[in-house]
Design a protein around this motif. Structure first.
Motif, mmCIF file in Angstrom:
data_model
loop_
_atom_site.group_PDB
_atom_site.id
_atom_site.type_symbol
_atom_site.label_atom_id
_atom_site.label_comp_id
_atom_site.label_asym_id
_atom_site.label_seq_id
_atom_site.Cartn_x
_atom_site.Cartn_y
_atom_site.Cartn_z
ATOM 1 N N LYS A 198 -20.721 6.701 3.130
ATOM 2 C CA LYS A 198 -20.241 7.773 2.248
ATOM 3 C C LYS A 198 -19.388 8.797 2.982
ATOM 4 O O LYS A 198 -18.473 9.369 2.407
ATOM 5 N N GLN A 199 -19.700 9.030 4.245
ATOM 6 C CA GLN A 199 -18.945 10.026 5.008
ATOM 7 C C GLN A 199 -17.515 9.569 5.276
ATOM 8 O O GLN A 199 -16.680 10.368 5.676
ATOM 9 N N ASN A 200 -17.212 8.290 5.031
ATOM 10 C CA ASN A 200 -15.870 7.758 5.258
ATOM 11 C C ASN A 200 -15.088 7.527 3.970
ATOM 12 O O ASN A 200 -14.058 6.869 3.988
ATOM 13 N N ARG A 201 -15.572 8.062 2.849
ATOM 14 C CA ARG A 201 -14.917 7.819 1.555
ATOM 15 C C ARG A 201 -14.392 9.105 0.951
ATOM 16 O O ARG A 201 -15.048 10.140 1.008
ATOM 17 N N LEU A 202 -13.219 9.019 0.364
ATOM 18 C CA LEU A 202 -12.709 10.099 -0.476
ATOM 19 C C LEU A 202 -13.181 9.788 -1.888
ATOM 20 O O LEU A 202 -12.950 8.686 -2.397
ATOM 21 N N ILE A 203 -13.839 10.723 -2.514
ATOM 22 C CA ILE A 203 -14.421 10.461 -3.822
ATOM 23 C C ILE A 203 -13.887 11.409 -4.888
ATOM 24 O O ILE A 203 -13.499 10.983 -5.966
ATOM 25 N N ASN A 204 -13.856 12.689 -4.600
ATOM 26 C CA ASN A 204 -13.491 13.706 -5.592
ATOM 27 C C ASN A 204 -12.005 13.708 -5.905
ATOM 28 O O ASN A 204 -11.167 13.475 -5.028
ATOM 29 N N THR A 205 -11.685 14.036 -7.139
ATOM 30 C CA THR A 205 -10.292 14.164 -7.564
ATOM 31 C C THR A 205 -9.586 15.225 -6.730
ATOM 32 O O THR A 205 -8.424 15.059 -6.359
ATOM 33 N N PHE A 206 -10.306 16.295 -6.412
ATOM 34 C CA PHE A 206 -9.739 17.368 -5.596
ATOM 35 C C PHE A 206 -9.266 16.836 -4.237
ATOM 36 O O PHE A 206 -8.184 17.191 -3.761
ATOM 37 N N PHE A 256 -8.397 13.700 -3.405
ATOM 38 C CA PHE A 256 -7.224 12.846 -3.602
ATOM 39 C C PHE A 256 -5.981 13.707 -3.832
ATOM 40 O O PHE A 256 -4.920 13.451 -3.263
ATOM 41 N N ARG A 257 -6.104 14.730 -4.680
ATOM 42 C CA ARG A 257 -4.963 15.597 -5.000
ATOM 43 C C ARG A 257 -4.476 16.328 -3.756
ATOM 44 O O ARG A 257 -3.270 16.443 -3.521
ATOM 45 N N ARG A 258 -5.410 16.809 -2.936
ATOM 46 C CA ARG A 258 -5.032 17.534 -1.712
ATOM 47 C C ARG A 258 -4.240 16.631 -0.765
ATOM 48 O O ARG A 258 -3.212 17.036 -0.215
ATOM 49 N N VAL A 259 -4.689 15.395 -0.595
ATOM 50 C CA VAL A 259 -3.991 14.460 0.291
ATOM 51 C C VAL A 259 -2.615 14.139 -0.273
ATOM 52 O O VAL A 259 -1.624 14.105 0.451
ATOM 53 N N ARG A 260 -2.537 13.896 -1.583
ATOM 54 C CA ARG A 260 -1.263 13.537 -2.203
ATOM 55 C C ARG A 260 -0.259 14.692 -2.137
ATOM 56 O O ARG A 260 0.920 14.479 -1.879
ATOM 57 N N GLU A 261 -0.724 15.926 -2.355
ATOM 58 C CA GLU A 261 0.194 17.059 -2.407
ATOM 59 C C GLU A 261 0.551 17.626 -1.033
ATOM 60 O O GLU A 261 1.675 18.051 -0.813
ATOM 61 N N GLY A 285 -9.409 6.700 0.787
ATOM 62 C CA GLY A 285 -9.451 6.661 -0.667
ATOM 63 C C GLY A 285 -8.531 5.564 -1.154
ATOM 64 O O GLY A 285 -7.516 5.272 -0.523
ATOM 65 N N LEU A 286 -8.886 4.941 -2.265
ATOM 66 C CA LEU A 286 -8.096 3.840 -2.817
ATOM 67 C C LEU A 286 -7.628 4.201 -4.206
ATOM 68 O O LEU A 286 -8.409 4.685 -5.027
ATOM 69 N N SER A 287 -6.366 3.930 -4.472
ATOM 70 C CA SER A 287 -5.807 4.140 -5.797
ATOM 71 C C SER A 287 -5.039 2.875 -6.174
ATOM 72 O O SER A 287 -3.901 2.675 -5.751
ATOM 73 N N ILE A 288 -5.701 2.021 -6.959
ATOM 74 C CA ILE A 288 -5.109 0.744 -7.344
ATOM 75 C C ILE A 288 -5.136 0.660 -8.856
ATOM 76 O O ILE A 288 -6.204 0.513 -9.466
ATOM 77 N N SER A 289 -3.983 0.756 -9.462
ATOM 78 C CA SER A 289 -3.866 0.836 -10.908
ATOM 79 C C SER A 289 -3.993 -0.522 -11.582
ATOM 80 O O SER A 289 -3.575 -1.543 -11.042
ATOM 81 N N LYS A 290 -4.528 -0.507 -12.805
ATOM 82 C CA LYS A 290 -4.609 -1.732 -13.612
ATOM 83 C C LYS A 290 -3.222 -2.261 -13.946
ATOM 84 O O LYS A 290 -3.034 -3.454 -14.105
ATOM 85 N N SER A 291 -2.269 -1.371 -14.088
ATOM 86 C CA SER A 291 -0.923 -1.808 -14.455
ATOM 87 C C SER A 291 -0.241 -2.580 -13.329
ATOM 88 O O SER A 291 0.690 -3.341 -13.573
ATOM 89 N N VAL A 292 -0.705 -2.382 -12.095
ATOM 90 C CA VAL A 292 -0.102 -3.059 -10.956
ATOM 91 C C VAL A 292 -0.868 -4.334 -10.593
ATOM 92 O O VAL A 292 -0.272 -5.358 -10.311
ATOM 93 N N VAL A 293 -2.195 -4.257 -10.606
ATOM 94 C CA VAL A 293 -3.040 -5.423 -10.327
ATOM 95 C C VAL A 293 -3.921 -5.608 -11.560
ATOM 96 O O VAL A 293 -4.909 -4.899 -11.739
ATOM 97 N N LYS A 294 -3.551 -6.543 -12.409
ATOM 98 C CA LYS A 294 -4.155 -6.672 -13.739
ATOM 99 C C LYS A 294 -5.627 -7.087 -13.738
ATOM 100 O O LYS A 294 -6.435 -6.498 -14.433
ATOM 101 N N LEU A 295 -5.990 -8.096 -12.967
ATOM 102 C CA LEU A 295 -7.360 -8.601 -13.003
ATOM 103 C C LEU A 295 -8.298 -7.769 -12.134
ATOM 104 O O LEU A 295 -7.976 -7.449 -10.985
#
Length: 119
Positions: A8-16, A18-23, A48-58
């Protein structure tokens, strides 16, 4: 727990988080993948992982991709420069149906080298 685990200490979980890293982080991309990298104050490298359904369908393909990325991160944590860093992994284009461990691993490590966070 071993120093080479992915807990758990190695995972990004919160939306906050993810947003901080992206911005605030630096963004690096290649033809298919992208990463955002931000130096954190947590004391651990986190992914953190961000893999959209629109890009990888299954769902099975998305889960396979997540397992590969987590394993690559877990095994290469020792090579990451002292930061520590938050890294968010994105898939920007649809993948071929026959993607494998080697291609994804190579893509992620190449982006991490491009970001100059690997020793």
């Amino acid at each position: 727990m071993s120093g080479n685990s992915f807990g758990k200490q190695n995972r990004l979980i919160n939306t906050f988080e993810f947003r901080r890293v992206r911005e605030k982080g630096a963004f690096f991309r290649d033809r298919t993948f992208a990463i955002a990298v931000f130096k954190n104050d947590d004391g651990n490298h986190r992914l953190g992982l961000s893999i959209s359904k629109s890009v990888v369908k299954l769902a099975s393909k998305r889960n396979k991709l997540k397992r590969i990325v987590r394993e690559t991160f877990r095994t290469s944590k020792g090579r990451i420069k002292h930061g520590p860093y938050d890294i968010v992994f994105y898939v920007k284009r649809p993948l071929l149906d026959d993607f494998d461990y080697g291609t994804v691993r190579h893509g992620l490590l190449a982006l991490m080298e491009k970001a100059k966070i690997l020793c």
